[in-house]
Scaffold this motif. Structure first.
Motif, mmCIF file in Angstrom:
data_model
loop_
_atom_site.group_PDB
_atom_site.id
_atom_site.type_symbol
_atom_site.label_atom_id
_atom_site.label_comp_id
_atom_site.label_asym_id
_atom_site.label_seq_id
_atom_site.Cartn_x
_atom_site.Cartn_y
_atom_site.Cartn_z
ATOM 1 N N LYS A 159 10.511 15.697 3.231
ATOM 2 C CA LYS A 159 11.180 17.030 3.009
ATOM 3 C C LYS A 159 11.379 17.878 4.238
ATOM 4 C CE LYS A 159 9.740 16.910 -1.800
ATOM 5 N NZ LYS A 159 9.165 17.857 -2.866
ATOM 6 N N LYS A 160 12.614 18.448 4.470
ATOM 7 C CA LYS A 160 12.823 19.387 5.418
ATOM 8 C C LYS A 160 12.157 20.683 5.066
ATOM 9 C CE LYS A 160 16.971 17.210 7.225
ATOM 10 N NZ LYS A 160 18.237 17.313 7.302
ATOM 11 N N CYS A 161 11.328 21.562 6.207
ATOM 12 C CA CYS A 161 10.863 22.657 5.861
ATOM 13 C C CYS A 161 11.976 23.757 5.555
ATOM 14 C CB CYS A 161 10.004 23.146 7.107
ATOM 15 S SG CYS A 161 8.590 22.134 7.358
ATOM 16 N N SER A 210 3.547 16.142 1.204
ATOM 17 C CA SER A 210 2.370 16.855 0.959
ATOM 18 C C SER A 210 1.461 15.946 0.185
ATOM 19 C CB SER A 210 2.661 18.112 0.271
ATOM 20 O OG SER A 210 3.513 17.852 -1.063
ATOM 21 N N THR A 211 1.803 14.997 -0.609
ATOM 22 C CA THR A 211 0.989 14.042 -1.494
ATOM 23 C C THR A 211 1.401 12.583 -1.182
ATOM 24 O OG1 THR A 211 2.620 13.812 -3.480
ATOM 25 C CG2 THR A 211 1.109 15.801 -3.115
ATOM 26 N N ASN A 212 0.395 11.649 -1.667
ATOM 27 C CA ASN A 212 0.692 10.140 -1.448
ATOM 28 C C ASN A 212 1.493 9.575 -2.511
ATOM 29 O OD1 ASN A 212 -1.013 10.287 -3.435
ATOM 30 N ND2 ASN A 212 -2.413 8.936 -2.515
ATOM 31 N N GLU A 213 2.365 10.243 -2.834
ATOM 32 C CA GLU A 213 3.506 9.624 -3.930
ATOM 33 C C GLU A 213 4.498 8.926 -3.140
ATOM 34 O OE1 GLU A 213 6.788 13.560 -3.654
ATOM 35 O OE2 GLU A 213 5.152 13.507 -5.165
ATOM 36 N N THR A 224 1.723 17.273 6.606
ATOM 37 C CA THR A 224 1.433 17.365 5.125
ATOM 38 C C THR A 224 1.875 18.462 4.567
ATOM 39 O OG1 THR A 224 -0.683 17.897 5.202
ATOM 40 C CG2 THR A 224 -0.595 15.695 5.284
ATOM 41 N N ARG A 225 2.192 19.502 5.202
ATOM 42 C CA ARG A 225 2.915 20.731 4.993
ATOM 43 C C ARG A 225 3.400 21.580 6.103
ATOM 44 N NH1 ARG A 225 -0.710 25.473 6.045
ATOM 45 N NH2 ARG A 225 -2.545 24.744 6.994
ATOM 46 N N CYS A 226 4.402 22.617 5.788
ATOM 47 C CA CYS A 226 4.939 23.288 6.897
ATOM 48 C C CYS A 226 3.997 24.565 7.523
ATOM 49 C CB CYS A 226 6.292 23.911 6.281
ATOM 50 S SG CYS A 226 7.413 22.665 5.839
ATOM 51 N N ASN A 227 3.300 24.224 8.373
ATOM 52 C CA ASN A 227 2.206 25.162 8.733
ATOM 53 C C ASN A 227 2.534 25.923 9.976
ATOM 54 O OD1 ASN A 227 2.235 23.048 10.258
ATOM 55 N ND2 ASN A 227 0.015 22.581 9.965
ATOM 56 N N LEU A 228 3.778 26.042 10.287
ATOM 57 C CA LEU A 228 4.117 26.636 11.797
ATOM 58 C C LEU A 228 5.366 27.604 11.375
ATOM 59 C CD1 LEU A 228 4.026 23.787 14.277
ATOM 60 C CD2 LEU A 228 2.243 25.469 13.807
ATOM 61 N N CYS A 229 5.480 28.761 12.194
ATOM 62 C CA CYS A 229 6.664 29.447 12.114
ATOM 63 C C CYS A 229 7.609 29.224 13.423
ATOM 64 C CB CYS A 229 6.377 30.995 12.307
ATOM 65 S SG CYS A 229 5.326 31.719 10.859
ATOM 66 N N VAL A 230 8.884 29.215 13.064
ATOM 67 C CA VAL A 230 9.807 28.953 14.097
ATOM 68 C C VAL A 230 9.866 30.130 15.171
ATOM 69 C CG1 VAL A 230 11.503 27.846 12.471
ATOM 70 C CG2 VAL A 230 11.648 30.025 12.881
ATOM 71 N N ALA A 231 10.559 29.697 16.343
ATOM 72 C CA ALA A 231 10.605 30.850 17.293
ATOM 73 C C ALA A 231 11.009 32.048 17.101
ATOM 74 C CB ALA A 231 11.378 30.007 18.380
ATOM 75 N N ASP A 232 10.566 33.048 17.565
ATOM 76 C CA ASP A 232 10.931 34.511 17.360
ATOM 77 C C ASP A 232 9.914 34.991 16.177
ATOM 78 O OD1 ASP A 232 12.341 34.703 19.597
ATOM 79 O OD2 ASP A 232 14.115 34.066 18.557
ATOM 80 N N THR A 263 0.911 -1.469 -0.101
ATOM 81 C CA THR A 263 0.069 -0.063 -0.097
ATOM 82 C C THR A 263 0.835 1.210 -0.135
ATOM 83 O OG1 THR A 263 -1.536 -1.270 1.310
ATOM 84 C CG2 THR A 263 -1.879 1.178 1.148
ATOM 85 N N VAL A 264 0.565 2.415 -0.873
ATOM 86 C CA VAL A 264 1.333 3.397 -0.911
ATOM 87 C C VAL A 264 1.034 4.271 0.409
ATOM 88 C CG1 VAL A 264 1.490 5.740 -2.070
ATOM 89 C CG2 VAL A 264 1.197 3.609 -3.476
ATOM 90 N N CYS A 265 2.092 4.987 1.057
ATOM 91 C CA CYS A 265 1.912 5.608 1.957
ATOM 92 C C CYS A 265 1.287 7.080 2.144
ATOM 93 C CB CYS A 265 3.559 5.910 2.562
ATOM 94 S SG CYS A 265 4.558 4.648 3.001
ATOM 95 N N GLU A 266 0.270 7.302 2.955
ATOM 96 C CA GLU A 266 -0.540 8.246 2.907
ATOM 97 C C GLU A 266 0.318 9.545 3.172
ATOM 98 O OE1 GLU A 266 -3.051 7.690 6.433
ATOM 99 O OE2 GLU A 266 -4.182 5.885 5.353
ATOM 100 N N PRO A 267 -0.326 10.984 2.748
ATOM 101 C CA PRO A 267 0.540 12.161 2.958
ATOM 102 C C PRO A 267 0.877 12.427 4.442
ATOM 103 C CG PRO A 267 -1.468 12.611 1.593
ATOM 104 C CD PRO A 267 -1.498 11.034 2.030
ATOM 105 N N GLY A 268 2.046 12.910 4.686
ATOM 106 C CA GLY A 268 2.589 13.069 6.014
ATOM 107 C C GLY A 268 3.207 11.727 6.524
#
Length: 850
Positions: free
Chosen positions: A696-698, A687-690, A715-723, A662-667
């Motif tokens: 990948k590193k943000c 980000s995708t089920n490829e 599945t995506r980079c949705n946070l900002c780093v500290a500061d 089975t192909v791995c799910e996103p994330g």
């Protein structure tokens, strides 16, 4: 004449069968009813008044009609109302009805009978459950002229729990022994003599059965004595240690002692004694009981090492007599004297010894009946190591039995010879009938198998092999040799039975020196096996054991081998003795196989298979497998019959016994042959089920950069780093007055530092509090929610209600605290004034003026 029953209609045959079944049910019902009636009436009648019923009407020889029609009279069959006439009985059944009144027009004897002559001998008493021995023998016996429905001598009829020993003295079936062995009836299977059809119940009055005896249990000798005294049915629940003198039973009848676990009579430690003695007409039956170590080895010991029977009747079923010794007496295992009757079936007598009859002795007109009895390694010093039968009137009937390795050691005489007679059997002034009985490796100086002196012997299907000093020694005796070897054996038949220099010929193919054909050969197709050449090798794929009369073809799933424990799947082409199941992982698809084929990889088989089975999808197997194995996690196979499972490629995963990956799910991601997909680490994303083997590193992504990060399994980079904080479009630096020391800060949740003020959650700037550093508490609140309890208004610039500004500290304080302070100061002032006044009042005015 043989009845012409083959032409009868099928309906009549079925009717005969159904009526036979109905007869058995009616007899059982009548006997059960009579048992209940007799039990109930016994308590109501005064003691001593009950009389056994005699001369009960029986369905035999009605109206003086002789018993010439299959053991019964023509009138008996006519009264059953089968629609037959006398002429039909004579023409179709072959019966002689000439002297039957019912067939000569005599009106006094119709089909129903008048209850006259019952067909039994006048001196035959009705002592057998209200009937005569002849009556029951006609219903259930072998019809050979003996009262042997359930044992010759001490006639025994068994109805459920009722045991009755019947007196057959004077009855026409009391002849003993029979003049010839029972022979098969020439009557077809559906003839009257075998099916016994009837449409009527047993005649009245009903038989009166003996009341059921109580059943007691005994686990030691004292309990056994008490049970014997009560004449009960006795169950032995443990071994019985017998004291000196043994168990003595005198005159008691119908006594039954049995055990379900083969309880054993043994002498007490240090005691030598006969274990069981029967005297004065005792009648005792043992079932499942063993005897061991009875008697004594000294020459002066008495008769009957384990058992002595004198003028009594003994029955032993399913028993064993071991290491019994009569020393210089007779009957190491059993001694029967004074006209006793001993019946044995399924009994082993081993390693027992005596002067005469190391296994069994019968004398004084005693009678032995032995069925399925084995005498093994018995010894004597003079005659009959296995069995000795002597004296006029003494007799032996033996069926399906065997003498093995029985030895007469003998007595040395003046001329240096050794007198040792009858290694297996010694007959002196007695008679014997042997059938289906074997003598092997027995020894005596005269008659290794049988010794006869003025005796009578009848043989049928006798097997004699490996016995020393002639098989038979015959001295002034009469015998009939009808011994014909079984198929699968061969013999030259020279010097078959030799004694006193006389060679006695037997029929060709006799069994005296018969040798068994070796395994893998048989006498199939040979009429007279007179040499070893008659034993022909079995063809490839066929087998035969030792002494076989034909070869058996091995069926599919088996192969021909010379070893029954062969397990490698490869047999022999010739002289195979056993058909062996193909081992697991092998198969044989055809009959007559000499070897099994190997199951290929991807298939399997169980033991005895005629074909191999494909492994289902999700499983695999190697060569010669007995089962299929599940694919490991991280591997799969989609087709049946796979020899291996293929690993999942990177970015795919599978559970155990999977048919696909089975192909791995996103994330999530996986490396090659991974059992499961793994969540991306924090700071990475998928980000995708490829198909992928890593996330990948943000910080390295062109779409995000160093100011972005993510949670685990993102599945995506949705946070900002500290500061930095997220302002709905991008990450921005956190402004002065905020504390963005952790990842994930957003514009709406900017953490405000203490002493700072933020107007709304959408404000990108913060301001110092006008009320001072302590006026604003900080946190993720906005507007006046940031103010402390004592402050309010924009920028927390004024004191809240109930608070006032302390001009000295520039902080808002609780008004209640100010009032309390003023009261304290006023009180202190008053106290000072009073104190000063007191001092002044005590000072002279003048002094004060001065």
């Amino acid at each position: 004449a043989v009845p012409r029953s083959c032409g009868r209609p099928l309906v009549l045959r079925l009717r005969l069968l159904l009526d036979a079944m109905r007869l058995r049910l009616q007899e059982l019902a009548v006997l059960a009813a009579s048992l209940i009636a007799s039990t109930c009436s016994a308590s109501a009648e005064p003691e001593g008044e009950a009389e056994p019923q005699r001369n009960v009407e029986k369905p035999r020889r009605l109206g003086g009609c002789p018993n010439t029609c299959y053991g019964d009279s023509c009138q008996y069959w006519l009264q059953l109302d089968y629609g037959y006439e006398c002429t039909q009985l004579e023409s179709e059944w072959g019966c002689d009805c000439a002297d039957c009144p019912a067939c000569d027009g005599d009106d006094d004897s119709d089909r129903g009978g008048d209850g006259g002559d019952d067909g039994t001998t006048e001196s035959c008493p009705s002592t057998c459950s209200g009937q005569t021995c002849e009556y029951w023998d006609t219903l259930y016996g072998i019809r050979d002229g003996t009262c042997d429905w359930s044992g010759v001598g001490g006639y025994k009829a068994t109805f459920g729990e009722l045991d009755t020993y019947c007196d057959c003295t004077g009855c026409s079936c009391d002849g003993f022994p029979p003049t010839s062995l029972p022979t098969s009836s020439p009557v077809p299977s559906m003839s009257p003599s075998t099916s016994r059809p009837t449409t009527t119940a047993l005649p009245s009055p009903l038989p009166t059965p003996t009341p059921t005896k109580p059943k007691l249990k005994a686990s030691n000798f004292d309990e056994l004595l008490a049970a014997v005294a009560s004449n009960a049915r006795i169950e032995l629940v443990g071994d019985i240690e017998v004291p000196y003198g043994g168990l003595v039973i005198t005159g008691q009848t119908n006594l039954r002692i049995f055990s379900d676990n083969n309880a054993t009579f043994v002498p007490m430690p240090g005691v030598t004694t006969t274990l069981l003695s029967l005297f004065a007409g005792a009648q005792v039956a043992f079932e499942g009981v063993d005897f061991e170590g009875g008697g004594s080895h000294v020459y002066s010991a008495g008769n009957g090492g384990c058992v002595l029977v004198s003028a009594s009747e003994l029955t032993i079923e399913r028993g064993r007599l071991t290491e019994c010794s009569a020393g210089g007496g007779v009957g190491g295992g059993i001694a029967a004297e004074e006209g006793s009757h001993v019946t044995m079936s399924d009994v082993l007598i081993e390693r027992s010894s005596a002067r005469l009859g190391g296994g069994v002795y019968a004398g004084g007109g005693s009678k032995l009946v032995m069925t399925s009895v084995v005498l093994d390694a018995c010894e004597s010093s003079t005659n009959g190591a296995g069995v000795t039968v002597e004296d006029a009137g003494s007799s032996l009937i033996m069926h399906s039995s065997a003498f093995k390795s029985c030895t007469v050691h003998g007595v040395h005489v003046a001329n240096g010879d050794t007198e040792a007679y009858g290694g297996g059997l010694a007959l002196v002034w007695a008679s014997a009938t042997l059938a289906d009985t074997s003598f092997s490796y027995c020894w005596a100086s005269r008659g290794g198998a049988i010794y006869m002196a003025s005796a009578s012997l009848e043989l049928s299907r006798l097997t004699v092999h490996g016995n020393g000093e002639y098989d038979m020694y015959n001295s002034a005796s009469d015998y009939l040799c009808t011994a014909i070897s079984d198929a699968g054996h061969y013999t030259e038949c020279s010097h078959v039975m030799t004694g006193l220099g006389l060679t006695i010929p037997c029929y060709a193919n006799c069994a005296s020196e018969a040798s068994a054909c070796e395994a893998g050969t048989s006498t199939e197709g040979v009429e007279d096996a007179t040499s070893l050449d008659a034993c022909r090798a079995c063809s490839a794929g066929s087998v035969a054991g030792s002494g076989a009369s034909w070869c058996e073809t091995c069926v599919r799933g088996t192969y021909a081998s010379d070893d029954v424990f062969d397990a490698d799947g490869y047999g022999v082409i010739t002289k195979a003795s056993s058909c062996v199941d193909c081992p697991a992982g092998y198969y044989s698809p055809t009959d007559a196989s000499v070897a099994c084929s190997v199951c290929t990889a991807g298939t399997y088989s169980l033991s005895g298979a005629s074909s191999c089975t494909l492994c289902p999808p999700g499983k695999h197997s190697g060569t010669a497998s007995y089962q299929c194995v599940n694919c490991e996690a991280g591997k799969s196979t989609a087709v049946a019959g796979s020899s291996i499972c293929l690993p999942c490629e990177a970015g795919r995963a599978s559970n155990e016994s999977a048919t696909s990956c089975t192909v791995c799910e996103p994330g999530r991601f996986s490396r090659q042959s991974g059992p499961e997909c793994i969540a991306c680490d924090a700071g990475t994303f998928a980000s995708t089920n490829e198909t992928r083997n890593e996330c990948k590193k943000c910080a390295e992504s062109e779409d995000y950069g160093s100011t972005f990060t993510s949670t685990t399994g993102a599945t995506r980079c949705n946070l900002c780093v500290a500061d930095w904080y997220w302002n709905s479009e991008s990450c921005e630096p956190c402004p002065e007055g905020t504390e963005c020391d952790q990842d994930g800060s957003t514009l709406s949740s900017l953490p405000v530092a203490q002493g700072w003020y933020r107007f709304t959650k959408y404000s990108t700037r913060v301001y110092p509090c006008m009320g001072g550093e302590t006026a604003c508490t900080g946190g993720q609140n906005v507007s006046t929610e940031l103010c402390g309890a004592a402050y309010t208004d924009t920028l927390c610039s004024r004191c809240a209600e109930g608070f006032h500004m302390n001009t000295l500290t520039s902080t808002c304080e609780d008004c209640d605290d100010v009032n309390f302070t003023a009261s304290i100061i006023l009180l202190i002032v008053l106290v000072v004034i009073v104190f000063v006044g007191a001092i002044l009042s005590r000072t002279k005015y003048s002094d004060w003026i001065r």
